[in-house]
Design an enzyme around this catalytic site. Structure first.
Site, mmCIF file in Angstrom:
data_model
loop_
_atom_site.group_PDB
_atom_site.id
_atom_site.type_symbol
_atom_site.label_atom_id
_atom_site.label_comp_id
_atom_site.label_asym_id
_atom_site.label_seq_id
_atom_site.Cartn_x
_atom_site.Cartn_y
_atom_site.Cartn_z
ATOM 1 N N GLU A 168 -3.295 -7.618 6.673
ATOM 2 C CA GLU A 168 -1.989 -7.618 7.352
ATOM 3 C C GLU A 168 -2.025 -8.519 8.582
ATOM 4 O OE1 GLU A 168 1.082 -7.751 7.508
ATOM 5 O OE2 GLU A 168 1.833 -5.700 7.503
ATOM 6 N N HIS B 215 0.824 -1.216 0.000
ATOM 7 C CA HIS B 215 0.000 0.000 0.000
ATOM 8 C C HIS B 215 0.858 1.265 0.000
ATOM 9 C CE1 HIS B 215 1.068 0.714 4.186
ATOM 10 N NE2 HIS B 215 0.858 -0.582 4.385
#
Length: 184
Positions: free
Chosen positions: A84, A9
């Site tokens: 995550e 990201h």
């Protein structure tokens, strides 16, 4: 041979502050949004042949993927296996803290209510196995540094130390090829 592409990201405030994000939902900075748009433009101009984008459900990865999709016109889907790693007691603490550096070498440790690296690898490996079996063209995975470590270890042999130290930059693009190495 089939390829899979991976990117982390765009930049977040906690990246700037050197804090561990984990599953804490931290938004992108303006710079992070521009990093995502720039990667989208790079992919739109390139010849990677990517057919779709899969992303983590966390806002920083999902927004990055949405910005890339807007630039490329590629379809986008969320896959929870790209979330995550839950770093438990370490979330929000310094990323280069000595306690966390040591904890990353203990693959069964759940960090006091988090998720072990073994659990993380199991879910990421299942996704990569599924993508290899589908053979429906290159996919872009948009996720996180913890996921980057697991993806790298799927395709390449790594020591525990190499695994713990591995990372990529925000919106860095990495190409992997399923060709008999590792599990792929």
């Amino acid at each position: 041979m089939q390829n899979v592409y991976f990117t982390r990201h765009g930049e977040t405030v906690w990246n700037v502050e050197n804090k561990i994000c984990g599953v804490t939902d931290i938004a992108l900075t303006d710079r992070g949004r521009e990093q995502a748009r720039a990667l989208g433009r790079q992919l739109a101009a390139g010849e990677q042949g990517i057919t779709r984008i899969l992303c983590s459900p966390l806002v920083r990865a999902r927004e990055t993927a949405q910005l890339i999709a807007a630039e490329t016109g590629l379809p986008l889907a969320v896959d929870v296996r790209l979330r995550e790693q839950a770093f438990g007691r370490y979330e929000g603490t310094p990323r280069n803290g000595p306690a966390f550096a040591l904890a990353k070498l203990h693959f069964a440790d759940r960090f006091g209510g988090g998720e072990s690296m073994m659990q993380l690898a199991a879910r990421v490996y299942s996704l990569l196995d599924e993508l290899a079996a589908r053979q429906d063209g290159p996919v872009l995975l948009v996720a996180h540094n913890g996921i980057a470590r697991a993806v790298q270890s799927y395709f390449y042999e790594m020591t525990n130390e190499e695994f713990a130290l591995f990372g990529i930059g925000n919106c860095q693009l990495v190409k992997y090829t399923y060709e008999g190495q590792g599990r792929g």
